[in-house]
Design a protein around this motif. Structure first.
Motif: not given
Lengths: 765, 765
Positions: A471, A521, A523-526, B475, B485, B522-524, B598, B600
């Motif tokens: 993803y 893990s 910040a980014g999806p799987y 997620r 997020l 960066r994450a959200g 996952m 999303i």
């Protein structure tokens, strides 16, 4: 909306059927005719400057306030029981914050019936105790204060010894994993095949235990933030570590965060969770402080995983005209005390050639050695050495050119299931490689004199098709820049670089306007494991899908603002163009009109093709010089021609090929973890005695990828390239050594002593 | 697919029309009848244990390898020019890594025509130089080695002085921001209104400069990773800091990452970028090392922003029957040298009552004081003090009960534009508050004796409607847990808690299975500033939309696996139920069947209603005891009844109300930053001399939110609650003091000296 698909994913030579959730994803693949601006061009590696200037934050560089350092006490014996352990003195030493050993550790199951800290130690180097202290010196000092009384047990380190009745049993289930014939594959009838053959050859091949020797040893830092575990880890699978650590410690998946931004190599030994991550997490919990645990070089050699040694009994039957009639392999893999199973040593035998009758038996044996783990093209590299050595031998026996012999037995379709390949250009690889190295005009070997030159070749087949689940998210910022987020990792191959190219291509942005975030893990999806050569073919299509969604949203927005139809619009070099109007508008000019905003595109890798087999192919040709007085083998040139489908970035791909050939050269000529059978102890558990290639050992490499997009395997047309380059190097070199000397060494590495012994025995010299 | 909307967003009392990109988002609002399991219940604050046990990582707790510490040299003069500066000695001191001042800093524009480091210093405390050194002591030592020769300039610190012709000019454009009457609002004709009035009252009110005094001063840590800036920052707007820092330093938006996980209060002074973030980033670039910069308490007081002092000339005309005929305000805000403008002091006058003729002139004046910034309900709090003091005075003058007088002039519709409110329950708030405090049975004030009790009340109106842009991602993990997020932040209000409730409610999960990640750009994805009481009403609907998308995907997946229709399925307490079958299936049982996967979901806040005005309302009633011998005012009880729409979490909401009343009590009775006019210097730039309420000053608070969902304002029915509770506290107390003593203090804070002076002057005592 997502849907469930049943799809096949190739992983380390094995095809697994799995269910995956993918999104509806009907993206037209980038084909041969698709004009691409960014994909296919060389870009230097993102973060490369940080790496070479020492600014990149590897796990070992993570420093946290109050952080403790962990050191591990390891078994000095290959097989022993802990009769007693006294860690009171160590625990009470100033600066020591916690000690863990079997006496006080939680009973976490680790392998079958064994525990994280077990009373029984099954290999030299197994974990006995762990100390967390204010600094590394204190931790080392504390280890020396732990008093352990061991009851030594009989042991076995050789696979064929361990298979004998009455051998020392490592685990209650016995030493042989699975049945006595291990994993069996059969097609046709080898007995009939051999009966119809004009020439039947049987040989025994051996390959050594090789150590990954990543520049960065296994390392992690564990920190608890409330009931959540944050783990900086040098790993090939950020999400896999999350999942395994959560399962081992009984934590919900959303309470474990794994961070791995820069990784100094993995090569297979950092795919799954090791004891060190769990030990660090436990010590951090006990002390309420972050704990760093880095394996030493010695620990890395003993306990960090090795390529399992193999013994291969290979038998081939061939007709006088060169038609392969039967192939039979019985391979024995020494997987140590805790290896999970043997790898696909039989893979090349089963699938490289159009041979009607094939039998492979893959046997995995427990011994009192450290655990075997995957190592770049596990199984295939070992099996290819045996197979391609034998093909060379047979071709010469029949008086057929080795290249011609291979083309005679060329498999147009997958010989295992009869299905078509998504793409296969091995024939082209053979011809191109032969042309580069000058195969036709080669001198013909076994020339006289002290320094004798020879040419050899070998083939490569491997997966590299990738697949779901994978993803990605692409966010567009108001200034016309983009962020790509995925939970993948870069084990040194240039993941960020390649994904930024794919995103920029699909978005129509400049590559420098795309930033890729990986290795977290949270910040980014799987994202799947970076192994099996599947990072690019898995993540690339996911990123492309996310970028496409973002681009569509952007064009709808632009159409709305510019009062034109979205179908009239396209993006190129960060500029939005309309077919109806001459003026271009910068993306940032459009997005900037809206103030704070964000377009978010998400994408998932679609399923693999159901009716085609995805494989990478290749051939390498080596020219060597053998000094028959010293036994020195110098690899002069290697021509490498592989079919990875589309080339995304020639520069980073070239690096992969070069790295594979260097590592393959080491495997051919020098790398071997040596264990002394009488004592069961490693003799070269360091980088002084364990030899890896240096710059002086690196041949001149001419790499020429075929670069024809695979329009079936996925939407980007690229297959994986991580493992293929290492596969054919050793047999190509071994065949070249034979060409130069008439001597065939069937036990890697081809060291001076082996060569000199054969030279001495051989009347021709 | 997203679309562009033109929507109105209320921010600090001001309605701004803006364009926003929102997704199609037709979620039925949670109405009065919607049965909710999690939303509406009290949950303790996520991370609360970490905060109170000192484990939470605030910006000041960030420690990085090689980190330097920055200290700032500040102007000792209210107005001066730097004639010369010599920093050679400081720069060459051991352990000093860099010095920045106007002589070597890049010419970054800061405010109008001034620079980040300017030769002209316009207030006591302005930045003269910055030192980055190995530790704070060295940095302090280096500051003492910098030799500066100042040419002192004439100065002005009082707003009405600065307005006079010939006053010292702070900026070339003069001291008055905008025209001489500032920002003007007019409806009806006040002259005619006053002419028709039976009673016209004119008064002058003053409010002081108040310091935010966040528990955590402004603090940041800047680190460069290659060409990317990572900024840990104590901020109310992670994304705003990203945007402003990128713009100031000329960086692309995707090359700036802002992290702000725990924040020790903001109250308005941490909304935008300060000089300290830029200075830290520059020093980190110069030195190649991370730099931490935390403001001292003194710097916080002088340069960290204040609530601007106001002078309010308020005139009201009323008919004998209690009908308000005209209201006129001329407010003068002292915004210091670099305040951006005055806040909406006229807001309450314009919109609280149904008054046909209104004129407000809001004037903002530059002086040689530190910058004014927003401070919890900026403008409205100050304006409400004047307005509600005057309403009390008029009601008493007319012999009408103050509560009755307010109901007489109740605005059923927005008096400014005549539109309906999305919801308004102020009348209910009046009645409930009166009932709690015992308004009807109150003794009636001005009782004899040394300790005199009195009752007062005041109203509240404020925005709190939120709006787009606000984005969230939800997620779902394979074990049935969820990650939310967003790039929002928690300035101490419980953002994570509330968003986890909203996500859990919509998903049908248990609240403990939902983890919320915030505070990392960066994450959200993008989230708006946590100010204007808009975090929950902005982010809540975005999170609900993302959760709904995830739940739909989950149910489709479950339907596929269970071979039922998705429409038959629902999720509750983490279990999937089918209307057709009795057996429940845990979410993790469904998701776990698919291996690594996952789901999303992404969501964006939809537009605000176009045809309704979104406002929060409330009333507070205070009972005080005044010791007429000492001048001590003790606030005994405050009853607070506010209309925030739906209550998401009574516990965290209650904390907001209590905090507001405590801060409002301080504003009423003790808080005041005192600047000595003759010298232009602050006399109480510390927490010893600047008084804030302690536990002993906190009244008994009875908070009773109305808790009726606003079904029009957004999909969750909740309005904001951050600012409203502070607005009516001071006028309620002031009116109670009058009720107790007959003395009306028109200049906050109501200190002993002011009261005693009036008491001494008043024959009644």
């Amino acid at each position: 909306m997502p849907r469930i698909v049943r799809t096949k994913v190739e992983f380390e030579g094995e095809v697994r059927e799995r269910m995956a959730v993918v999104e509806e994803d009907h993206i037209t693949p980038w084909g041969s005719g698709t004009p691409l601006r960014i994909v296919g061009r060389s870009y230097p590696r993102t973060g490369g400057v940080e790496v070479v200037t020492g600014k990149a934050t590897y796990t070992a560089d993570v420093q946290l306030p109050g952080m403790l350092y962990c050191r591990i006490m390891r078994s000095p014996h290959p097989h022993a029981e802990i009769a007693s352990i006294d860690y009171v003195k160590a625990e009470s030493m100033s600066g020591v914050r916690a000690v863990l050993c079997h006496a006080n550790a939680p009973g976490i199951r680790w392998f079958g019936d064994s525990l994280l800290f077990d009373r029984i130690l099954r290999y030299e180097g197994e974990e006995v105790a762990a100390v967390a202290a204010d600094d590394e010196e204190i931790a080392d000092g504390a280890l020396s204060l732990i008093r352990v009384r061991y009851r030594e047990l009989p042991f076995v380190v050789e696979a064929e010894e361990a298979m004998k009745p009455g051998a020392v049993q490592i685990h209650p289930g016995g030493n042989i994993v699975g049945g006595p014939d291990g994993e069996v594959y059969r097609r046709g009838n080898v007995r009939e095949g051999f009966a119809k053959a004009d020439l039947v050859v049987e040989e025994r091949y051996e390959t050594p235990a090789a150590v990954h020797n990543c520049l960065e040893p296994h390392c992690c830092v564990a920190m608890w933030a409330g009931d959540e575990l944050v783990l900086w880890d040098s790993t090939q699978h950020v999400y896999g570590i999350r999942n395994e650590v959560a399962a081992t410690l009984g934590l919900p998946l959303n309470k474990v965060r794994v961070i791995s931004e820069f990784i100094g190599g993995g090569f297979g030994c950092k795919q799954g969770v090791g004891k060190h991550e769990i030990i660090a997490a436990l010590l951090a919990k006990m002390t309420g402080r972050p704990v760093k645990l880095a394996l030493s070089r010695r620990a890395e050699n003993l306990a960090g995983g090795v390529r399992h040694p193999t013994i291969q009994y290979l038998k081939a039957g061939v007709r006088r005209d060169g038609t392969l009639m039967a192939l039979q392999l019985r391979s024995i893999a020494n997987i140590g005390a805790y290896g999970m199973g043997g790898s696909e040593v039989g893979g090349p035998i089963r699938e490289l050639y159009r041979c009607p009758n094939v039998l492979t038996e893959q046997i995995a044996i427990h011994t009192n050695l450290g655990p075997a783990t995957a190592f770049r093209a596990p199984g295939y590299m070992e099996g290819m050495y045996g197979l391609e050595s034998m093909m060379d031998q047979i071709a010469r026996g029949l008086g057929i050119d080795p290249l011609q012999f291979r083309l005679l037995n060329y498999a147009e379709k997958d010989p295992m299931r009869g299905v078509s390949y998504s793409s296969k250009h091995l024939d082209k690889a053979y011809r191109t490689g032969a042309s580069i190295i000058g195969w036709e005009s080669r001198p013909g070997g076994q020339n006289a004199g002290a320094r004798r030159r020879g040419f050899g070749m070998a083939s490569q087949v491997w997966g590299g098709g990738g697949g779901p689940p994978a993803y990605a998210i692409v966010r567009l910022n108001a200034d016309g820049t983009a962020d790509v987020l995925t939970g993948t990792q870069d084990i040194g191959t240039g993941t960020k670089t390649v994904l930024s190219q794919i995103a920029a291509e699909e978005l129509g942005f400049k590559v420098e306007d795309v930033r890729v975030t990986i290795g977290d893990s949270r910040a980014g999806p799987y994202a799947p494991v970076s192994a099996g050569s599947m990072t690019v073919p898995s993540m690339g299509p996911a990123v492309r899908a996310a970028a496409r969604s973002a681009r569509e949203q952007l064009l709808n927005l632009a159409a709305d603002l510019l009062r034109v139809l979205a179908t009239e619009l396209s993006v190129k070099e960060g500029k939005i163009k309309s077919t109806a109007r001459p003026r271009e508008v910068a993306v940032g000019e459009i997005t900037g009109r809206i103030g704070d905003f964000m377009i978010i595109g998400q994408g998932a890798r679609g399923p693999n093709p159901s009716d085609a087999k995805v494989r990478t192919f290749g051939a390498q040709f080596a020219e060597v010089e053998v000094d028959v007085e010293t036994g020195d083998v110098t690899v002069l040139r290697v021509a490498a021609v592989h079919d990875f489908g589309r080339v995304i970035n020639p520069l980073t791909l070239g690096n992969q090929v070069e790295g594979g050939i260097v590592q393959g050269t080491g495997f051919a000529l020098m790398e071997e973890r040596i264990v002394d059978s009488p004592t069961g102890k490693a003799l070269n558990a360091n980088l002084e005695a364990y030899k890896v290639p240096t710059m002086l050992d690196v041949p001149s490499i001419e790499s020429h990828p075929i670069d024809l997009p695979d329009e079936i395997c996925n939407s980007i047309g690229a297959k994986g390239a991580g493992e293929p380059p290492i596969i054919p190097t050793a047999p190509a070199i071994a065949n070249a050594v034979f060409d130069a000397t008439g001597i065939r060494i069937r036990s890697l590495p081809i060291t001076r002593d082996k060569l000199l012994e054969e030279i001495r025995r051989n009347a021709a010299f």
